[in-house]
Every structure is written in structure tokens, then in C-alpha cells.
Scaffold this motif. Sequence first.
Motif, PDB file in Angstrom:
ATOM      1  N   ARG A  51       0.826  -1.204   0.000  1.00  0.00           N
ATOM      2  CA  ARG A  51       0.000   0.000   0.000  1.00  0.00           C
ATOM      3  C   ARG A  51       0.865   1.261   0.000  1.00  0.00           C
ATOM      4  O   ARG A  51       0.586   2.233  -0.699  1.00  0.00           O
ATOM      5  CB  ARG A  51      -0.920  -0.006   1.220  1.00  0.00           C
ATOM      6  CG  ARG A  51      -1.915   1.169   1.221  1.00  0.00           C
ATOM      7  CD  ARG A  51      -2.802   1.161   2.458  1.00  0.00           C
ATOM      8  NE  ARG A  51      -3.550  -0.078   2.563  1.00  0.00           N
ATOM      9  CZ  ARG A  51      -3.363  -0.986   3.516  1.00  0.00           C
ATOM     10  NH1 ARG A  51      -2.431  -0.776   4.454  1.00  0.00           N
ATOM     11  NH2 ARG A  51      -4.085  -2.090   3.561  1.00  0.00           N
ATOM     12  N   GLN A  52       1.953   1.229   0.772  1.00  0.00           N
ATOM     13  CA  GLN A  52       2.852   2.382   0.833  1.00  0.00           C
ATOM     14  C   GLN A  52       3.480   2.667  -0.524  1.00  0.00           C
ATOM     15  O   GLN A  52       3.573   3.811  -0.963  1.00  0.00           O
ATOM     16  CB  GLN A  52       3.941   2.138   1.876  1.00  0.00           C
ATOM     17  CG  GLN A  52       4.875   3.321   2.097  1.00  0.00           C
ATOM     18  CD  GLN A  52       5.935   3.031   3.146  1.00  0.00           C
ATOM     19  OE1 GLN A  52       5.978   1.928   3.715  1.00  0.00           O
ATOM     20  NE2 GLN A  52       6.787   4.010   3.416  1.00  0.00           N
ATOM     21  N   LEU A  53       3.907   1.594  -1.220  1.00  0.00           N
ATOM     22  CA  LEU A  53       4.520   1.768  -2.527  1.00  0.00           C
ATOM     23  C   LEU A  53       3.491   2.237  -3.552  1.00  0.00           C
ATOM     24  O   LEU A  53       3.789   3.083  -4.399  1.00  0.00           O
ATOM     25  CB  LEU A  53       5.165   0.458  -2.975  1.00  0.00           C
ATOM     26  CG  LEU A  53       6.064   0.525  -4.218  1.00  0.00           C
ATOM     27  CD1 LEU A  53       7.201   1.515  -4.010  1.00  0.00           C
ATOM     28  CD2 LEU A  53       6.636  -0.852  -4.523  1.00  0.00           C
ATOM     29  N   GLU A  54       2.261   1.723  -3.448  1.00  0.00           N
ATOM     30  CA  GLU A  54       1.211   2.154  -4.365  1.00  0.00           C
ATOM     31  C   GLU A  54       0.877   3.630  -4.162  1.00  0.00           C
ATOM     32  O   GLU A  54       0.681   4.367  -5.136  1.00  0.00           O
ATOM     33  CB  GLU A  54      -0.046   1.297  -4.144  1.00  0.00           C
ATOM     34  CG  GLU A  54       0.092  -0.135  -4.642  1.00  0.00           C
ATOM     35  CD  GLU A  54      -1.094  -0.990  -4.251  1.00  0.00           C
ATOM     36  OE1 GLU A  54      -1.072  -2.194  -4.578  1.00  0.00           O
ATOM     37  OE2 GLU A  54      -2.031  -0.446  -3.626  1.00  0.00           O
ATOM     38  N   GLU A  55       0.827   4.052  -2.911  1.00  0.00           N
ATOM     39  CA  GLU A  55       0.545   5.465  -2.621  1.00  0.00           C
ATOM     40  C   GLU A  55       1.640   6.367  -3.165  1.00  0.00           C
ATOM     41  O   GLU A  55       1.376   7.427  -3.720  1.00  0.00           O
ATOM     42  CB  GLU A  55       0.384   5.661  -1.118  1.00  0.00           C
ATOM     43  CG  GLU A  55      -0.883   5.033  -0.555  1.00  0.00           C
ATOM     44  CD  GLU A  55      -0.940   5.133   0.961  1.00  0.00           C
ATOM     45  OE1 GLU A  55      -1.974   4.771   1.526  1.00  0.00           O
ATOM     46  OE2 GLU A  55       0.066   5.587   1.567  1.00  0.00           O
ATOM     47  N   TRP A  56       2.879   5.913  -3.020  1.00  0.00           N
ATOM     48  CA  TRP A  56       3.992   6.714  -3.557  1.00  0.00           C
ATOM     49  C   TRP A  56       3.923   6.771  -5.081  1.00  0.00           C
ATOM     50  O   TRP A  56       4.145   7.811  -5.685  1.00  0.00           O
ATOM     51  CB  TRP A  56       5.316   6.101  -3.105  1.00  0.00           C
ATOM     52  CG  TRP A  56       6.523   6.903  -3.526  1.00  0.00           C
ATOM     53  CD1 TRP A  56       7.010   8.024  -2.942  1.00  0.00           C
ATOM     54  CD2 TRP A  56       7.381   6.632  -4.643  1.00  0.00           C
ATOM     55  NE1 TRP A  56       8.118   8.479  -3.610  1.00  0.00           N
ATOM     56  CE2 TRP A  56       8.366   7.646  -4.661  1.00  0.00           C
ATOM     57  CE3 TRP A  56       7.403   5.637  -5.618  1.00  0.00           C
ATOM     58  CZ2 TRP A  56       9.363   7.677  -5.626  1.00  0.00           C
ATOM     59  CZ3 TRP A  56       8.411   5.679  -6.573  1.00  0.00           C
ATOM     60  CH2 TRP A  56       9.375   6.685  -6.571  1.00  0.00           C
ATOM     61  N   GLY A  57       3.595   5.650  -5.719  1.00  0.00           N
ATOM     62  CA  GLY A  57       3.490   5.624  -7.171  1.00  0.00           C
ATOM     63  C   GLY A  57       2.360   6.466  -7.692  1.00  0.00           C
ATOM     64  O   GLY A  57       2.418   6.971  -8.826  1.00  0.00           O
ATOM     65  N   ALA A  58       1.314   6.672  -6.884  1.00  0.00           N
ATOM     66  CA  ALA A  58       0.167   7.462  -7.333  1.00  0.00           C
ATOM     67  C   ALA A  58       0.403   8.962  -7.235  1.00  0.00           C
ATOM     68  O   ALA A  58      -0.399   9.755  -7.743  1.00  0.00           O
ATOM     69  CB  ALA A  58      -1.066   7.080  -6.514  1.00  0.00           C
ATOM     70  N   ARG A  59       1.504   9.356  -6.598  1.00  0.00           N
ATOM     71  CA  ARG A  59       1.744  10.789  -6.418  1.00  0.00           C
ATOM     72  C   ARG A  59       2.066  11.510  -7.723  1.00  0.00           C
ATOM     73  O   ARG A  59       1.811  12.695  -7.868  1.00  0.00           O
ATOM     74  CB  ARG A  59       2.896  11.013  -5.430  1.00  0.00           C
ATOM     75  CG  ARG A  59       2.537  10.677  -3.995  1.00  0.00           C
ATOM     76  CD  ARG A  59       3.687  11.025  -3.056  1.00  0.00           C
ATOM     77  NE  ARG A  59       3.404  10.646  -1.690  1.00  0.00           N
ATOM     78  CZ  ARG A  59       4.257  10.821  -0.692  1.00  0.00           C
ATOM     79  NH1 ARG A  59       5.449  11.376  -0.917  1.00  0.00           N
ATOM     80  NH2 ARG A  59       3.940  10.443   0.539  1.00  0.00           N
ATOM     81  N   SER A  60       2.690  10.801  -8.666  1.00  0.00           N
ATOM     82  CA  SER A  60       3.037  11.449  -9.934  1.00  0.00           C
ATOM     83  C   SER A  60       3.271  10.382 -10.994  1.00  0.00           C
ATOM     84  O   SER A  60       3.595   9.237 -10.676  1.00  0.00           O
ATOM     85  CB  SER A  60       4.305  12.302  -9.771  1.00  0.00           C
ATOM     86  OG  SER A  60       5.442  11.483  -9.650  1.00  0.00           O
TER      87      SER A  60
END
Length: 400
Positions: A29-38
Motif C-alpha cells: 500500500r505504501q509503494l502504491e501510494e507513492w506511485g500514485a503521487r506522480s
Amino acid sequence: MADILIHSDIIDLLYKRIQAQELSVRESRQLEEWGARSPEHARLITDLGNDVFLMQAIRERYQLKKESGWEKIQHELRQDGMQEAPVRPIFFFRKKWFRYAAAVLLFATGIYLWGKRNPATDTSTPQMVVTDLAPGSEGAVLTLADGTEVVLDSLGNGVIANQSGAVVVLRNGQLNYDPAAEATGSIVYNIMRTPKGRQFSVTLPDGTRVWLNAASSLKYPTSFSGNERRVELTGEGYFEVAPDKSKPFFVKAGNQAEVQVLGTKFNVNAYHDEPGTNTTLLEGHVRVNNLETGTLAVLQPGQQARIAGQKISVSNEPDLEKVMAWKNGLFNFEGADLKETMRQLERWYDIEVVYEGTIPDVHFFGKMSRKVNLSTVLTALKGFGLQCRLTAEGKLMVSP
């Protein structure tokens, strides 16, 4: 081109993804959230799953020289319609080997780690509240033979004093000893000292020029008589020695080393709080003597002699850019750990660093101008999971 700063946690997760290790639900989830930032973040995650891409990235990284790396960044900035930037902080972060390896891959994929963040989108760590400090500047204190102290950065051009055999003159921010007559009587000495936050240069009576880094001192005679020239250095200094085969030049560096030259260019780092004394030769030839053991090392251009205790060793490929960075107006943190980095900041910003809690195993890579305020450096450190707080007493409190 977006500015992207990658925290150590994300580097860990990317590394695990690269190695096809299983991520926990929370990590995914943490990696997905980071990937969704830009889009850049998402593209990086996708690319790192491609073995061909990874092999090409590694190949490009190890073929990329430091200078060409900066040229590549500047070229891409121009391609994006941006002005060519001055030297900016470019850091790589590691706590273990795998983080360094991950940083290598991230650099190769074109992610440039700038020492700043966008506060509008950064909610991972609280804002630092610091009292800003200006960078160091030109300045020194000159102690004359009678003990009189002269603050050089408060004076304009002109004659400062007459010392035995020399007229001491300040010209455009540089101290000069102009021979006036043959020295009479006993030899007298002057001491030029740079406090923390200051650096300065001096031209000695024989024409030798010396640049002193912050928190350094140079003791020298006001005229060189006899068959040799001797000076004493503490801290760090860069020397361009005037050739004179009849009078060899000696630099006593603290209590560890003595450097003998005829005419050459070299740098000596002899700070008491560093783990050893380094002499780095740029031109000519020097002989380095370990004063404790009498062991000698003769250097060729591009070599460095290191004295640590009774041991003297010679490196054939020292990082000359890193050695000379201070004289060229730069911080160079290539491979520097946290304590080494903080020692540089202590000298240049006239602060005392106090560590709170466990000192993290952090290494930095890159360089930045020494003309920036302390707050700029602290912002970069914050991006690597470090919290820094500057007290009214000039203490920089550092905690992980």
C-alpha cells in the motif's frame, strides 16, 4: 522535469521489488501510494520490474563519469526549456549496501535527487523550525610577532605592519609579505588563523601562496633565511610553493606529518578531529614523513599519503575533486558519512553538532555550493530522515 526526493523507506521497498521479494500488505500500500503521487513515480516502479531495463541502467551508471553526469543533467534541463542551473545538491542515501545499490539504479533511470522538497505535497515528516545562518566568508586573524592581533576581514587595502624583513600588506582580500630588506636579528614569526566560518589566503615572503580552510592556522617566519623554509599548519591548507632548489620547503602538519617540497602544488588536511592526516599532490613531487615512526612516502602527482597513528599509506586514485572542493567553493559529500559531513558544517557555519539518540548509518553523495545558508543544507538532510534543530546557542541538534 519534476523534483523528486526518495526517502529511505521507498528505496527499501523498491529494492525488495527489484529483488522480487514479497511485500507485506502495508508495504504494498505504501509503494502504491507513492506511485500514485506522480506519473514519474509510477513509471519508475514499472521500469524497475523490467530486467532488460535494469541491466541497461546498471551499464549506463557505471560508464557515467562524474563530469559527464552533470553535463547530462544540464543538457536535459535545457531540453526541457529550463535555464542551466548552478551547482545544486545531489545526494544519494544509504543505510546498508542495498540502499546504495538502489540509489545507483535510481540515478541511472534519470531520477535526480535534489536536496529540497515541495512542502505542499510533503506530509511524511514535520517541518523543521530553525534560525538560519549565513555561510562562511573570507576572513582571518593575524597575530604579529609582538602578540598584537589584527582582524583582517574588518580592514581595507593597505599596509598592516612592518615585520622583520617584510612589509605586511592587505590587497584585495589577500595577505601579502613584501620583502623590504634583509632580515636582521632573530627570526620572528606571524600566525594567520581562520576561525570557524572563515577562510583566507596569504602570500609568504618567498612568493609561496597558501589558502587556509576554516578553523585552520599557519605559523611562518616573516622572512626565510638560511638554507630552508619552514611553516607549521593546523587544520587544512592548499599550497602553491615558489620553486627554490637551494631552500627546500617544509610543512609541519600537526604532530603527525612533515611534508618536504621544492616547488609544487598540494593540499594538506590535518584537522585534529579527523581520523588521519592527508597530503594530496596535484603537481610536482613531495616527500611525506610520519613524525611518529620516521616512515617516508614519496608522492607523484595525483597520489595521496594518509597518516593514521603509526601507519602511512599511499592512494593512487584519490578523489581530487573532493579534496579541492573547499577551495573551489563547494561541499563535496562523495561517500561521506554523517559525522564527516557534520564536521564540515561545524567549521563552515560556526556551529556545534550534538547527536540525540543513535547516530544513523547515513552516507551522502554529491556536491553543493558553500555559499548557501545553513537552512538549505538542513532541508536536504531532512529529506534523508534526519531531524535537525538549531538552538539559540548555535548548537545543531541532530536526531534520526
